[in-house]
Every structure is written in C-alpha cells, then in structure tokens.
Design a protein around this motif. Structure first.
Motif, PDB file in Angstrom:
ATOM      1  N   ALA A   1      45.020  22.615 -25.891  1.00  0.00           N
ATOM      2  CA  ALA A   1      46.096  23.392 -25.003  1.00  0.00           C
ATOM      3  C   ALA A   1      45.341  24.622 -24.554  1.00  0.00           C
ATOM      4  CB  ALA A   1      47.037  23.921 -25.947  1.00  0.00           C
ATOM      5  N   ASN A   2      44.432  25.033 -25.156  1.00  0.00           N
ATOM      6  CA  ASN A   2      43.615  26.266 -24.610  1.00  0.00           C
ATOM      7  C   ASN A   2      42.656  26.037 -23.679  1.00  0.00           C
ATOM      8  OD1 ASN A   2      44.744  29.112 -25.820  1.00  0.00           O
ATOM      9  ND2 ASN A   2      44.777  27.525 -27.248  1.00  0.00           N
ATOM     10  N   GLY A   3      42.238  24.649 -23.151  1.00  0.00           N
ATOM     11  CA  GLY A   3      41.358  24.508 -22.199  1.00  0.00           C
ATOM     12  C   GLY A   3      39.826  24.256 -22.747  1.00  0.00           C
ATOM     13  N   ASP A   4      39.967  23.765 -24.079  1.00  0.00           N
ATOM     14  CA  ASP A   4      38.579  23.592 -24.767  1.00  0.00           C
ATOM     15  C   ASP A   4      38.642  21.741 -25.256  1.00  0.00           C
ATOM     16  OD1 ASP A   4      36.035  23.340 -25.933  1.00  0.00           O
ATOM     17  OD2 ASP A   4      36.780  24.812 -27.686  1.00  0.00           O
ATOM     18  N   PRO A   5      38.434  20.990 -24.354  1.00  0.00           N
ATOM     19  CA  PRO A   5      38.496  19.494 -24.737  1.00  0.00           C
ATOM     20  C   PRO A   5      37.240  19.268 -25.608  1.00  0.00           C
ATOM     21  CG  PRO A   5      37.916  19.750 -22.390  1.00  0.00           C
ATOM     22  CD  PRO A   5      38.303  21.171 -22.953  1.00  0.00           C
ATOM     23  N   ALA A   6      36.201  19.810 -25.309  1.00  0.00           N
ATOM     24  CA  ALA A   6      34.910  19.486 -26.261  1.00  0.00           C
ATOM     25  C   ALA A   6      35.277  20.023 -27.770  1.00  0.00           C
ATOM     26  CB  ALA A   6      33.661  19.965 -25.835  1.00  0.00           C
ATOM     27  N   GLY A   7      35.887  21.285 -27.730  1.00  0.00           N
ATOM     28  CA  GLY A   7      36.187  21.727 -29.336  1.00  0.00           C
ATOM     29  C   GLY A   7      37.270  20.972 -30.058  1.00  0.00           C
ATOM     30  N   ALA A   8      38.042  20.540 -28.764  1.00  0.00           N
ATOM     31  CA  ALA A   8      39.272  19.720 -29.410  1.00  0.00           C
ATOM     32  C   ALA A   8      38.874  18.331 -30.105  1.00  0.00           C
ATOM     33  CB  ALA A   8      40.396  19.478 -28.416  1.00  0.00           C
ATOM     34  N   ALA A   9      37.662  17.711 -29.319  1.00  0.00           N
ATOM     35  CA  ALA A   9      37.305  16.448 -29.841  1.00  0.00           C
ATOM     36  C   ALA A   9      36.401  16.723 -31.104  1.00  0.00           C
ATOM     37  CB  ALA A   9      36.187  16.026 -28.714  1.00  0.00           C
ATOM     38  N   ARG A  10      35.820  17.886 -31.349  1.00  0.00           N
ATOM     39  CA  ARG A  10      34.901  18.237 -32.553  1.00  0.00           C
ATOM     40  C   ARG A  10      35.899  18.290 -33.674  1.00  0.00           C
ATOM     41  NH1 ARG A  10      32.147  21.453 -29.073  1.00  0.00           N
ATOM     42  NH2 ARG A  10      33.239  23.234 -29.966  1.00  0.00           N
ATOM     43  N   ALA A  11      37.037  19.211 -33.450  1.00  0.00           N
ATOM     44  CA  ALA A  11      38.153  19.236 -34.403  1.00  0.00           C
ATOM     45  C   ALA A  11      38.820  17.769 -34.979  1.00  0.00           C
ATOM     46  CB  ALA A  11      39.171  20.082 -34.094  1.00  0.00           C
ATOM     47  N   MET A  12      39.106  16.853 -34.032  1.00  0.00           N
ATOM     48  CA  MET A  12      39.431  15.556 -34.200  1.00  0.00           C
ATOM     49  C   MET A  12      38.598  14.840 -34.966  1.00  0.00           C
ATOM     50  SD  MET A  12      42.367  14.132 -33.693  1.00  0.00           S
ATOM     51  CE  MET A  12      42.536  13.283 -35.001  1.00  0.00           C
ATOM     52  N   GLN A  13      37.371  14.684 -34.619  1.00  0.00           N
ATOM     53  CA  GLN A  13      36.312  14.199 -35.424  1.00  0.00           C
ATOM     54  C   GLN A  13      36.271  14.485 -36.860  1.00  0.00           C
ATOM     55  OE1 GLN A  13      32.857  14.891 -32.801  1.00  0.00           O
ATOM     56  NE2 GLN A  13      33.206  13.275 -31.844  1.00  0.00           N
ATOM     57  N   ARG A  14      36.499  15.775 -37.189  1.00  0.00           N
ATOM     58  CA  ARG A  14      36.595  16.368 -38.402  1.00  0.00           C
ATOM     59  C   ARG A  14      37.841  16.034 -39.071  1.00  0.00           C
ATOM     60  NH1 ARG A  14      35.215  21.070 -41.835  1.00  0.00           N
ATOM     61  NH2 ARG A  14      35.376  19.848 -43.657  1.00  0.00           N
ATOM     62  N   ALA A  15      38.979  15.881 -38.374  1.00  0.00           N
ATOM     63  CA  ALA A  15      40.368  15.488 -38.982  1.00  0.00           C
ATOM     64  C   ALA A  15      40.069  13.928 -39.766  1.00  0.00           C
ATOM     65  CB  ALA A  15      41.448  15.902 -38.134  1.00  0.00           C
ATOM     66  N   ASP A  16      39.337  13.111 -38.512  1.00  0.00           N
ATOM     67  CA  ASP A  16      39.237  11.664 -38.823  1.00  0.00           C
ATOM     68  C   ASP A  16      38.391  11.599 -40.134  1.00  0.00           C
ATOM     69  OD1 ASP A  16      40.842  10.690 -36.943  1.00  0.00           O
ATOM     70  OD2 ASP A  16      39.465  10.554 -35.436  1.00  0.00           O
ATOM     71  N   GLN A  17      37.428  12.357 -40.235  1.00  0.00           N
ATOM     72  CA  GLN A  17      36.454  12.591 -41.299  1.00  0.00           C
ATOM     73  C   GLN A  17      37.044  12.664 -42.629  1.00  0.00           C
ATOM     74  OE1 GLN A  17      34.951  15.412 -42.889  1.00  0.00           O
ATOM     75  NE2 GLN A  17      33.971  13.940 -44.534  1.00  0.00           N
TER      76      GLN A  17
ATOM     77  N   GLN B   1      37.897   0.260 -42.318  1.00  0.00           N
ATOM     78  CA  GLN B   1      37.195   0.589 -41.043  1.00  0.00           C
ATOM     79  C   GLN B   1      37.979   1.500 -40.233  1.00  0.00           C
ATOM     80  OE1 GLN B   1      34.076  -1.036 -41.582  1.00  0.00           O
ATOM     81  NE2 GLN B   1      33.495  -0.177 -39.718  1.00  0.00           N
ATOM     82  N   VAL B   2      37.062   2.529 -39.674  1.00  0.00           N
ATOM     83  CA  VAL B   2      37.540   3.577 -38.917  1.00  0.00           C
ATOM     84  C   VAL B   2      36.848   3.949 -37.780  1.00  0.00           C
ATOM     85  CG1 VAL B   2      38.433   4.671 -41.218  1.00  0.00           C
ATOM     86  CG2 VAL B   2      35.803   5.089 -40.377  1.00  0.00           C
ATOM     87  N   SER B   3      37.499   4.990 -37.087  1.00  0.00           N
ATOM     88  CA  SER B   3      37.351   5.282 -35.781  1.00  0.00           C
ATOM     89  C   SER B   3      35.882   5.740 -35.388  1.00  0.00           C
ATOM     90  CB  SER B   3      38.185   6.388 -35.286  1.00  0.00           C
ATOM     91  OG  SER B   3      37.802   7.141 -34.146  1.00  0.00           O
ATOM     92  N   ALA B   4      35.423   5.462 -34.146  1.00  0.00           N
ATOM     93  CA  ALA B   4      33.943   5.896 -33.782  1.00  0.00           C
ATOM     94  C   ALA B   4      33.957   7.331 -33.324  1.00  0.00           C
ATOM     95  CB  ALA B   4      33.514   5.156 -32.537  1.00  0.00           C
ATOM     96  N   GLY B   5      35.082   7.816 -33.440  1.00  0.00           N
ATOM     97  CA  GLY B   5      35.174   9.444 -33.069  1.00  0.00           C
ATOM     98  C   GLY B   5      35.793   9.562 -31.832  1.00  0.00           C
ATOM     99  N   CYS B   6      36.109  10.821 -31.687  1.00  0.00           N
ATOM    100  CA  CYS B   6      36.895  11.535 -30.261  1.00  0.00           C
ATOM    101  C   CYS B   6      35.961  11.777 -29.453  1.00  0.00           C
ATOM    102  CB  CYS B   6      37.710  12.693 -30.913  1.00  0.00           C
ATOM    103  SG  CYS B   6      38.790  13.084 -29.668  1.00  0.00           S
ATOM    104  N   VAL B   7      35.930  11.360 -28.217  1.00  0.00           N
ATOM    105  CA  VAL B   7      35.259  11.670 -27.020  1.00  0.00           C
ATOM    106  C   VAL B   7      36.128  12.699 -26.139  1.00  0.00           C
ATOM    107  CG1 VAL B   7      33.859  11.102 -24.928  1.00  0.00           C
ATOM    108  CG2 VAL B   7      33.857   9.631 -27.056  1.00  0.00           C
ATOM    109  N   ALA B   8      35.913  13.881 -25.761  1.00  0.00           N
ATOM    110  CA  ALA B   8      36.821  14.802 -25.083  1.00  0.00           C
ATOM    111  C   ALA B   8      37.373  14.061 -23.805  1.00  0.00           C
ATOM    112  CB  ALA B   8      35.840  16.036 -24.787  1.00  0.00           C
ATOM    113  N   ARG B   9      38.703  14.215 -23.797  1.00  0.00           N
ATOM    114  CA  ARG B   9      39.679  13.793 -22.539  1.00  0.00           C
ATOM    115  C   ARG B   9      38.996  14.964 -21.518  1.00  0.00           C
ATOM    116  NH1 ARG B   9      43.647  10.366 -21.693  1.00  0.00           N
ATOM    117  NH2 ARG B   9      43.920   9.875 -23.757  1.00  0.00           N
ATOM    118  N   GLY B  10      39.001  14.470 -20.195  1.00  0.00           N
ATOM    119  CA  GLY B  10      39.112  15.659 -19.283  1.00  0.00           C
ATOM    120  C   GLY B  10      37.959  15.327 -18.253  1.00  0.00           C
TER     121      GLY B  10
END
Length: 134
Positions: free
Chosen positions: A58-74, A125-134
C-alpha cells in the motif's frame, strides 16, 4: 497481547487509508513477532508478516511486500496444522501483492508454507514464493 493489538491496528489503519501509520505499526509488529515467537511456531507470526506485506504494498514498495509475503509463507510452513483463517488471510494478501506465477505451486491448491520444492510440516507442498506485482 500487545503484538496482536499492534497488528490489528495496522490492518485497521490500512482500511482507513492511514498508510504511513499502518506501515510503521506493521514494521514494529513484525520485528516484535520475531522476538515473541522465536521459540515456537505460531500462526500469528505468519499473519503479522502478511500484514507487513499489505502495508508495504500500500505504501508503494512491491519488492518489500514480496519479501514479507515470502516470510509469511515460510512461517506458515513451520506449523503442524495451519489455522484455516490464517491460511485464508495469507491467500488474500498473496493475491494482492504477488504476481501470478504459473510455474509455482499455489498454496491454496497445495498447502501454504515453505519454499517450493520443499515440503512443509505434514508433507504439504508449498508456494515457490512471491514475486513482486507491478
């Protein structure tokens, strides 16, 4: 618990459009959750990082969002049995912040958690990870 309240206020702040406030709260909550849940897996740990992903996006950081989502999945992958509401929340956030990836195993189909190619607890079996949208 302070951590749960802080994460909830970050989510409400996002809903109210108070993006900078939401981000500050989510960053603090994520750091606190790493300390609070260091000894044992907890669904709230992953949920807190999903909130951080939402706030960063929401704050315009899609790469940071993807890293946080990867951590959430892990973190979700460390649980014996993910709480259904937590898994659903991570799926909702993932849809917002992650670009679709046909090569990845989608967590909603196969079970959320650790990086692709690895099995989470109970053999999911789980996700390959989040790639930033945008």
């Amino acid at each position: 618990m302070t951590l749960t309240a802080m994460t909830s206020v970050a989510r409400v702040s996002l809903q109210l459009g108070k993006l900078a406030e939401a981000l500050a709260l989510a960053e603090d909550a994520a750091a606190m959750s790493d300390r609070v849940y260091a000894a044992a897996p907890n669904a709230r740990h992953g949920s807190t990082f999903a909130t951080l992903a939402e706030a960063r996006f929401a704050n315009g950081d899609p790469a940071g969002a993807a890293r946080a989502m990867q951590r959430a999945d892990q973190l979700l992958g460390t649980l014996e049995q993910p709480v259904p509401s937590t898994a659903a929340y991570l799926d909702k956030v993932r849809t917002q912040v992650c670009a679709p990836s046909p090569a990845a195993t989608h967590p909603a189909q196969a079970g959320a958690g650790a990086p692709a190619g690895k099995a989470g607890k109970a053999g999911r079996q789980v996700s390959a990870g989040c790639v930033a949208r945008g």
